[in-house]
Scaffold this active site. Structure first.
Site, PDB file in Angstrom:
ATOM      1  N   ASP A 105       1.686  57.921  48.837  1.00  0.00           N
ATOM      2  CA  ASP A 105       1.720  59.354  49.084  1.00  0.00           C
ATOM      3  C   ASP A 105       3.144  59.906  48.969  1.00  0.00           C
ATOM      4  OD1 ASP A 105       0.446  61.848  50.175  1.00  0.00           O
ATOM      5  OD2 ASP A 105       1.859  61.467  51.801  1.00  0.00           O
ATOM      6  N   GLU A 138       1.609  59.136  43.807  1.00  0.00           N
ATOM      7  CA  GLU A 138       1.427  60.584  43.830  1.00  0.00           C
ATOM      8  C   GLU A 138       2.825  61.182  43.666  1.00  0.00           C
ATOM      9  OE1 GLU A 138       0.401  64.493  46.449  1.00  0.00           O
ATOM     10  OE2 GLU A 138       1.352  62.729  47.293  1.00  0.00           O
TER      11      GLU A 138
END
Length: 736
Positions: free
Chosen positions: A412, A465
């Protein structure tokens, strides 16, 4: 004749008042040096002194393994000691109290350290790839005695005490010892079994006691409770066939269709074990190759969806024991479904009982708030330059891959780690040593974690990401890349959804939004995400991003998904989008499953299943995702809102995708093709079974040898409104 004489007792060493006070108050950094059993005397007086702290006791006796007992004398303030002749023996301490029961237990201070020198050395160097097997709480035998060993890294601490169920949350009898200059503290508690809640009580440099959960805890209380729990894994895996196949598998150039879900709101009320049966049946029905769970690591605040982690080594207890999560992964593997997990090394919350200022000052976080705090999220940033912090995170990635057998990690907020000025204004960030904005230590950390994960676990996939155009996210670390296997294509997501939001009447002037991604589609290894982030916070559901009435909205979704599945790159779809959930997602409630009572939404679900089936059966759609040879234009037609292209497999198998993003049928519409002959219509999103109007080409078309637009063959098609077609040659390939 005289009988045997009892050996004389030596005079026991005197202890100064300051030492006694620190032992009784459990503030001594090395209590084992004085408490427990230690040799005294020499010759005929050689023996051992046994010391213990038992405040308020009336009498204390050591019961030795050879059956003898040693009476301890009260020194002062609850400190007791006594002389034991002969060899050192294992013993238990019995303390009796006025108006209370006696208490017998093994003495924690008679044991040697449960952490080895090699482990300490590797941790000090930041190179212990399985540190979870050392630090934290571990129920296991030590010196032949069953119990739980505790260890924690707290280099700034003056003292550390263990508190919990074992001592009614008073640590006076469980002071830990500092093992080395690097700051690892340890205590073995004999007889302590799994299920006991605990924390560490840390005496900070400023003289205050701070209660902290275990950073390496592998099991926790159910939030909102915050204590760690002594865990034990008894799970036996049954996915050896899956793991063996995975080790020989290249996930970057294979089929990958990911169903992303939030465990708590997919079908509320299910634990890990209950989820297994229902999720497997559903994913099989839809044909996805993988599931991806939003973060499962322990987190105190449910509405964070797991993105503010406090227990990096503990699957959240909301849904069961860690062994229950292993069961879920194992069952998915046995059903030939891969498992990805969201991993959050970019930041952590400021909860005072967790990692923040763990031992009284910045430890896991960078001390400078210009580098150690996230202004957007109100969280803290790891100190990626600190070797033990890097070790904590690298080992954590390996922990999920190796202990829980997950097949990949989606990392993330990578962009927030890469840039020192991320979400910061001038003057709010510190340049690197070369004056740049790149976070060199975070870059090095990401390279280390990806390289180590791939080295140790063949067949897994590391996914970034990363929302900027940082070069080489999926490039090899040896060439200064970050070493990820896949990168979320955030640009494709933004542009394509913006295009789909437009009324079909005006899409021609926005055509570049739907085609721009093809210009850079092979600059990285991409995954196309329609994730949870796109269906929350006022963005609306995927269905309600679409223009028009209800029929048109569903038709737009069907066309868009056919485009997404055919586009180069893997694909990820968040739960609910597969059946056209009308409501924006909320973690507070379940999905709108009731909408599946409506035939049109059933049709969308059937189409997703068909897309996945055809996708998996056709290597042309995934075998060359990452090279230009896997893609070829057929038509890029803004005037008619048409996009058409070929996908190629490495062996020359082809599949043509044609999407009419306009609101009216188009045809006859001629497109070029690489082969003459019959082409089967394997997907038509306007089919009646999917909720469409039934416009199409009767299941197949025949291409003639009439050259068109640079291709040796061509065919005239009827393109349904707001619909996608996939055509596959009946038997012909480029190689033939």
């Amino acid at each position: 004749m005289a009988g045997p004489t009892t050996p004389a007792s030596p005079e026991l060493p005197a202890l100064d008042a300051e030492l006694i006070a620190s032992l009784v108050a459990a503030t001594h950094p090395r209590p084992h040096d004085w408490l427990g059993q230690h040799p005294v005397g020499s010759g005929t007086t050689a023996g051992f002194v046994i010391r213990a702290v038992r405040p308020l006791a009336k009498a204390v006796t050591a019961m030795r393994a050879d059956g003898t007992s040693v009476t301890l004398e009260h020194v002062t303030d609850g400190l007791w000691q006594g002389y034991a002749a002969g060899e050192g023996e294992a013993y238990q301490l019995t303390a009796t109290y006025d108006n209370g029961p006696s208490w017998t237990a093994d003495d924690p201070y008679r044991f040697v350290p449960s952490v080895g020198e090699v482990d300490l050395y590797l941790w000090a160097e930041g190179r212990h790839e399985q540190i979870w097997k050392v630090l934290g709480a571990h129920y296991r035998p030590h010196e032949g005695v069953a119990g739980t060993s505790f260890s924690v890294w707290a280099p700034h601490a003056r003292a550390v005490r263990l508190i919990g169920d074992l001592n009614s949350w008073s640590g006076l009898g469980h002071a830990m010892r500092r093992l080395d200059d690097n700051g690892v503290w340890e205590l073995f508690v004999p007889g302590l079994t799994p299920g006991s809640a605990y924390k560490f009580e840390i005496l900070t440099a400023s003289g205050e006691w701070a209660k902290r959960a275990d950073p390496m805890a592998r099991y926790t209380e159910v939030p909102p409770k915050t204590a760690s729990v002594v865990g034990q894994t008894l799970y036996e895996w049954h996915d050896s066939t899956w793991l063996a196949q995975r080790a020989t598998h290249d996930p970057h150039n294979s089929a990958m269709s990911v169903y992303e879900l939030h465990i708590g709101s997919w079908r509320p009320g299910l634990g890990y074990r209950e989820l297994a049966d229902q999720l497997i049946e559903y994913v099989h029905e839809l044909g996805f190759t993988h599931v991806e769970f939003l973060p499962v690591a322990e987190h105190p605040y449910g509405p964070s969806w797991g993105y503010q982690v406090t227990g990096y080594y503990a699957p959240t207890s909301r849904f069961g024991h860690p062994d229950d999560f292993k069961y879920l992964v194992d069952r998915l593997h046995q059903a030939s479904i891969g498992v990805l997990v969201d991993w959050v090394p970019a930041h952590f919350p400021k909860d005072e009982w967790a990692l923040a200022k763990f031992d009284g000052q910045a430890l896991y976080e960078h001390a400078d708030p210009r580098m150690g705090e996230h202004p957007d999220w109100g969280t803290l940033v790891f100190d990626f330059g600190q070797s033990q912090v890097r070790n904590f995170l690298v080992a954590n990635a390996l922990y999920w891959l190796e202990e829980f057998h997950v097949d990949g990690l989606r990392v993330d907020a990578v962009a927030s780690m890469l840039y020192l000025d991320y979400s910061r204004k001038d003057g709010e960030w510190v340049p690197n040593e070369f004056g740049g904005r790149e976070n060199l230590r975070a870059i090095s950390f990401l390279q280390e974690v990806t390289a180590t994960a791939y080295k140790r676990n063949p067949g897994i996939v590391m996914i970034a990401e990363e929302s900027t155009s940082w070069p080489g996210v999926t490039g090899a670390t040896g060439g200064n890349g970050l070493g990820f296997g896949l990168k979320w294509n955030m640009g494709w997501m933004h542009d394509s959804l913006q295009y789909m939001h437009e009324n079909p009447m005006w899409r021609a002037s926005h055509h570049n939004d739907i085609t721009f991604s093809f210009l850079y589609a092979f600059s990285e290894n991409f995954l196309l995400p329609i994730s949870h982030d796109e269906v929350v916070h006022g963005k609306g559901s995927l269905l309600n991003k679409m223009p028009g009435d209800q029929w048109q909205k569903l038709a737009n979704v069907r066309a868009f998904l056919s485009f997404m599945w055919a586009h180069p790159g893997k694909q990820l779809l968040f739960m609910g989008s597969e059946f056209g959930q009308p409501s924006e997602w909320s973690e507070q409630r379940g999905l709108d499953w009731w909408i599946l009572d409506q035939p049109a939404h059933q049709g969308l679900s059937r189409q997703v299943a068909q897309l996945n089936r055809v996708y998996r059966e056709n290597p042309a759609l995934w075998e060359q995702d990452n090279v230009e040879a896997g893609f070829e234009w057929l038509a890029n037609d803004p005037e008619n809102n048409v996009v058409a292209f070929l996908r190629w497999s490495a062996s020359g198998e082809a599949l043509a995708a044609i999407v009419n993003f306009g609101g009216n049928p188009v045809g006859p519409y001629r497109i070029g093709l690489p082969f003459a002959g019959r082409w089967d219509e394997v997907i038509n999103t306007d089919a009646v079974e999917f909720g469409g109007s039934g416009v199409g080409n009767y299941g197949s078309v025949v291409a003639s040898e009439e050259a068109w637009n640079g291709h040796p063959a061509s065919v005239e098609l009827t393109l349904p409104p707001l619909a996608g077609l996939w055509l596959r040659p009946a038997q012909v390939s480029r190689a033939s």
